[in-house]
Design an enzyme around this catalytic site. Structure first.
Site, PDB file in Angstrom:
ATOM      1  N   GLY A   1     -15.903  54.088 118.024  1.00 42.10           N
ATOM      2  CA  GLY A   1     -15.540  55.418 118.494  1.00 42.10           C
ATOM      3  C   GLY A   1     -15.600  55.496 120.002  1.00 42.10           C
TER       4      GLY A   1
ATOM      5  N   ASN B   1     -21.283  60.250 109.985  1.00 45.92           N
ATOM      6  CA  ASN B   1     -20.114  59.370 109.900  1.00 45.92           C
ATOM      7  C   ASN B   1     -19.586  59.441 108.478  1.00 45.92           C
ATOM      8  OD1 ASN B   1     -19.710  55.742 109.800  1.00 45.92           O
ATOM      9  ND2 ASN B   1     -18.161  57.315 110.136  1.00 45.92           N
ATOM     10  N   GLY B   2     -18.340  59.857 108.323  1.00 45.99           N
ATOM     11  CA  GLY B   2     -17.767  59.939 106.983  1.00 45.99           C
ATOM     12  C   GLY B   2     -16.842  61.120 106.861  1.00 45.99           C
TER      13      GLY B   2
ATOM     14  N   TYR C   1     -11.785  44.803 108.920  1.00 49.37           N
ATOM     15  CA  TYR C   1     -11.415  45.100 110.303  1.00 49.37           C
ATOM     16  C   TYR C   1     -12.433  45.892 111.117  1.00 49.37           C
ATOM     17  CZ  TYR C   1      -8.928  47.457 114.109  1.00 49.37           C
ATOM     18  OH  TYR C   1      -8.560  47.967 115.329  1.00 49.37           O
TER      19      TYR C   1
ATOM     20  N   CYS D   1     -16.486  56.938 113.491  1.00 47.32           N
ATOM     21  CA  CYS D   1     -17.757  57.216 114.151  1.00 47.32           C
ATOM     22  C   CYS D   1     -18.754  56.077 114.074  1.00 47.32           C
ATOM     23  CB  CYS D   1     -18.439  58.425 113.519  1.00 47.32           C
ATOM     24  SG  CYS D   1     -17.514  59.925 113.656  1.00 47.32           S
TER      25      CYS D   1
END
Lengths: 461, 461, 461, 461
Positions: free
Chosen positions: D38, D112-113, D254, D12
């Site tokens: 995302g 997000n998580g 990345y 996300c």
């Protein structure tokens, strides 16, 4: 023809507006009113005095034209076209109006009908080094015109093209700051002329005039070419005065909207007249008379009025049916008809019923309708058809099955009755039909096989 | 309500199928048949014995469901919902069925109606720490149920929820391998039960049963909760036997399809009965009687039969009209009505005409229709309405304008007549209406202002 | 040209496959690999031995072709085309391949380039009665061919057409069970030939061969017409052997993908060679050298290698940028560039930076990039361009601004430097460029104004 | 995880803006810049001081938001979310922000998580009668908050919720005229704070600040809750000061864009540092070093700088590749990789090559890349990975294959080398990696299996 389609289908609507700064918008509205004549795709071309801008797409008028798209179509002359849902190859290529650049500038053409000698002409043109980018008769006409423009002025050329082509056609043509409306010498397909405060308008049916509040002036006459430009309205008859017009009687039977005025008569009155005549010719003792909706309603009103059998709306049509629906794998009988039509059970049960429809093409739909009514408890079912048996295909711009698929061509009336499962079956006679019409100068070829324009030249796949 | 809408609008259709391996497909077909009850969006949820899969989107049934989407909805129980075209905020959030994970597993709910005490309950729940993710009554009901499941078994909990809520509702509920159908104690909104070879089905109107070839068993009774599971069909009355049912008479007037059977009577027969009664109560000397199509047709048939004035389809409806159309900037009078309705000029001209419609809400549409007919040459126009004046808003799941926007609430009959421009105006009387119905246990609140369920708790913006 | 576009744009990609039963699928993949040469629309036509079926639509290759659409394109010969994003009128009409029915049967043509005498020929053809339905050079060529077929066989006619037209063109042509690939006598636009286990393939760039695992045979030579049919591969030079080929050097500068092999050299090596030469000719003392991504990367690697200044990817490109984005009304400086390119601040801050780009067209983008770097804290900014100043428009199929919009045409190098705000500005020299290329037979007209094909006949708006 | 996906995927992006009358527009731009985090769907919710309006749909930011849709999102506070392309069921239900009506008014949350104890909490809440309408952790958090609001004020409640949940989270929360940004006590996922002339902004990565020209203030600290309202900015640490932060090192490897600044360092510099360290630890004699584009480029620059082996862009990426492509039925080897990546043949042929990638997940992609290079004529291929072997799945919001699908978990380095077909294979060591980072307080669990937050509570399917 779409596989298994069980109706005759009209192939097109056309419209043209001259001399109004909202020409494209008005054509759009005309096409809106003429949607029943073609639902596959639609196009409008507008002439801004120099160039033609156009918009052609698959889909319904309500979906294709957005404000933004119409806005690009500026200019005071515009023509438009609705196309019927065939599902052939290259279909978007064939959307009209056809547009081309001629020595006289951009021009565009919208066409309703079918050229009988198109294939012959096309083959010759190809041999002569002409290339075709669509499969339309319109392009053939455009090529004939382009060739003539080398030596002839525009109006002369167009007049002469009218003498080269045979078949059925109502066309609107736009070029050189002119709008031209043409109807073939037999006047097979309709074309009406209207007038607005600002400008002139030509449309397939008068209902389009009603919507844009235009005054209905008259019909374009068979064989007439009407030219509208800054100098006014002029009329030509390139093939001479016409002796034997043959407008399509099926417009009155089924294609036209009942609120249109066509071929000198109100469609509603003619259609109702067919129903009355049908009642006279094929009477039956029954409790109620019901239409196959919506097309059968007007004739049914006539049948009821003449027969004194009460009119009822015994079958309800679902107007939300889309092009496709997903059938459950478990078999539901006669699903295709059922999704569109549903009987009013309490009304039908135990009754002797007259059902009025406008035609029996393959017979499969009629059979399903009789079944639906029988399942709803009808005691007797008497099918009445407000046209004579349709035993012959049309070559003049109507989508009909082949001869051998027409049940009337291959079966007797009694065989048909047994096939559809009705207790009795009756058709209006050709003579009865003629009595309802103001004159006998109509094309009855789908009933009689007597074609007013020789279809011999027509070579089709 | 959509700005300026000039009709009452039903808010929803529901459907549920139990015990058929094509449950979702059958619900899809039911929703197809019930499209007239809601066109904004649609949803189906299917229970595969463990989980619920669903599909909810804006648009028509014919467009929303593809083969691929229906394929995901496996399982032998499914429910579905069509939603009416309001254009409020958060609309996609409010699409039904509402789905939730409960201690008993996934469950889903589809709802038609309006809870009177929803706002009160919702406010309390929010104070108690409950969160709402939609603006629907369905979610309120789901929360009430979830809370009870701590201490009560599923069916007990659901029964008890029915005692907590007041208002109008027809619901289908799916959880724990059960399908439950519920109708409020006044039975305001309809709900019919059908049976197939494999399984049971519940639908808002019987026309949906017709399409899927299901047998109509009976209507779910006011106050009844029907539970279908592997052990069969059980019936409960959580609020006790109902004394004073009050089904919505407007279903008979306008909402329901005429081919449905509802509240113990054929809608077609009741609607036609209203037309006959109207002819008795408000006779007039005229040449023809015509409906405002399509909703006025059945009553008009009744009016014609009683009055002996010939029935004609004097106004034709264009069924290809989309949600929007682009009006030309040049003024065309009454464009909004004209694009949908067109008079049959030859029929109207010089005639004394009775026009039958089902209601006058704001009066603006009626005014335009009278204008259209007058412009088409009508000599006299006699407006007849097959329901009493609609002077009061509905709080039971129907989208109506506010009180002060209802012309009958603020104006006398003669003022309305002058506003719409008719020569005479007549309504069926409430007494006349009651004579047509099999009993008087109906909700007539929109005519009388006497609300069978006290709307005092209802606080709305 | 799109308003304000600040790059030269290639106008097309073409591809053709002969003799493979998956011809259309392979053409689709070639177009996928050649998407960088045209993003407005795409088309494929396939020849099934008798008829041509086609699919042409606006959009990217990845979006336009579905399995269903490709499936219709059966046959062992197919050609395809990608089109560049101009936004002129009638754009869908101009999508290629152009298809026509000739006396030898259906034929199709895909074209990359620009005919210099197209307008002259077109004007003459229109005077002769030919109609045009698109605005493409392809149609002009098709008409010339059609006319010749009256008296000449197909291959003779096509050869003779090649002697009538002047300009730049790489074409694939499909008819009569043959695939023909043609390249103009100056060889301006590229065209490569490949071989598969089953069949032959012609493509604008060799990257397309890589994707479909075809073996790169050779480039079609300037002035060559390659005919592939059942009897094998034949080569013709209708204009005789070519003395002075003039392939477009800008393919090496910018248009071609670096992994292509073109005009006898690896694009990657040439582009890197330009960077090295640029470093030799325009050295500067700096901390890092960075590209304007993605097109400047290869030349920057060369610059770094020659100058020993470390290569860094100092600007990051957002590859998710769509065609449009909604700018906030509050002014964000240089938004258009910023949404695509973002500096790596920590890397830039306090550094002396060489930025390598392939061209400065209007100068507006370079100005914004300099600004972005300056705002990110760059101490010095040295702009280096891996091509000489582009001072002249291209008439050979590349979309360039007009002469007066080309900043190099109207401003001195120092004026440009000041306009874009760089500390120094350097271009590779024409001589330096020539040293990198294997021979000097290239078209350098955009730098020199010396046009290998006289553009005098070209009359454009 | 998508079947066969051969990368770790971030799940996300989030963004929130406070105090700007273009709040929704700015959030839209932030989401544009964060699209790489995302691509399945995206949503924005805006608070107008009273109500929250929102827009959530499947698709890319560039496609989802139109001017018309953004216009509805008025108000000076807004939050937004991009979602990663999983293809689970109910996906549109799970689009964020999650919106709910609380006693304090409408509120919205973007997350997000991954909550480690979400399932446990959820199960308990369902037992307590709470209903869930999505499958998101966000909804769980919303319920916890709602329950607390009965007895606690908003900020206290939210603080206390932070003590109840364990796992990784960066969140923005909007309610009661406040914007709240929260980061979990280990600071696993990133969250940066920026300032504009008008208002504050919180984003997953600083690249979003760059686009909207906001000033980067600082990162939200692990365990911090930042509250922004009319009274200014306040900071809370509901779990006390954090001892052992564990930000995700894979963001540096990345996920993050190289132009972002994160966890106290420039991503570009860290990533390049990994490349240099990799060159030191795993040197090799080679002609060129090339990246697997685009993600490997920065590390490759570092490798080249340290090793003095020339950097080349030896593989070109096609950025026009859509989600799907239609493969020909005839087998083309390694098609999936080939459609995206193509070697520069002339550069590769006969060379000893170092290829730098950021990770080997399943090994299948690496194998295909080695094959592509081998087919292009590479003499030696030395694979170098800029992260240690990824042997353990992530439970903190990253989409990774299961343990047994991770090739490093089940195979030795030499087995992997043989599987992918490289001549040598080298990874950066964990110790080497730590030397590049400013401190060792990172989560290295995917390399070591030592999880900073105990994933024992996590029960997943």
């Amino acid at each position: 023809m779409i596989d298994g389609a069980d109706k005759f289908y009209d192939e097109c609507a056309i419209a043209g507006v001259y001399g109004n700064h909202e020409a494209a918008n008005l054509v759009y509205l005309c096409l809106y009113a003429l949607q029943h004549r073609g639902q596959q795709g639609t196009g409008i071309a507008a002439y801004d005095g120099e160039h033609i801008n156009s918009e052609k797409r698959e889909g319904l008028v309500a979906d294709v034209y957005t404000k933004k798209r119409l806005k690009k179509l500026h200019g005071k002359i515009a023509i438009g076209h609705n196309r019927y849902p065939t599902d052939g190859v290259f279909s978007t290529r064939n959307l009209q109006p056809i547009i081309a650049e001629l020595p006289i500038g951009d021009c565009a053409l919208a066409y309703n009908g079918n050229l009988i000698n198109a294939f012959k002409i096309r083959r010759q043109l190809i041999q002569d080094g002409v290339i075709f980018s669509t499969g339309t008769d319109s392009e053939t006409i455009m090529h004939l015109l382009a060739k003539r423009l080398k030596n002839e002025d525009f109006i002369t050329a167009l007049s002469n093209v009218m003498t080269q082509i045979t078949g059925s056609y109502s066309m609107v043509f736009m070029a050189d700051n002119k709008l031209i409306a043409m109807r073939d010498p037999h006047g097979v397909r309709p074309l009406a002329m209207g007038m607005m405060k600002d400008g002139y308008v030509f449309v397939s049916e008068t209902v389009a005039l009603d919507l844009i509040d235009a005054h209905f002036v008259r019909e374009v006459e068979p064989g007439e070419m009407v030219v509208v430009d800054a100098s006014g309205v002029k009329s030509y008859f390139p093939n001479g005065k016409v002796e034997n017009p043959a407008p399509c009687v099926f417009e009155h039977v089924y294609f036209a909207r009942p609120d249109s005025f066509m071929f000198g008569q109100s469609v509603y009155e003619v259609r109702k007249g067919f129903g009355k005549m049908l009642a006279k010719e094929c009477p039956v003792d029954a409790d109620i008379v019901i239409p196959v909706p919506d097309s059968g309603i007007t004739a049914t009103i006539g049948y009821s009025e003449e027969s004194k059998i009460p009119f009822e709306l015994g079958i309800i049509r679902n107007h939300y049916v889309g092009r496709t629906f997903i059938e459950p794998s478990q078999n539901i009988r006669d699903f295709g008809v059922r999704v569109k039509l549903n009987p009013v059970r309490n009304l039908i049960k135990g009754k002797k019923i007259v059902v009025v429809d406008d035609s029996i093409v393959r017979g499969t739909t009629s059979k399903k309708i009789v079944k639906l009514l029988r399942d709803a408890g009808a005691k007797e079912i008497h099918m009445r058809i407000s046209a004579p048996p349709t035993s012959y295909p049309c070559y003049y711009g109507i989508d009909t099955p082949t001869k051998k698929e027409l049940i009337s061509n291959t079966h007797t009336e009694d065989e048909i009755r047994r096939f559809i499962g009705a207790d009795t079956l009756g058709y209006i006679s050709l003579e009865g039909m003629k009595k309802v019409l103001i004159d006998n100068n109509f094309c009855f070829a789908c009933f009689t096989g007597q074609y007013p324009i020789n279809p011999a030249d027509l070579i089709e796949d």
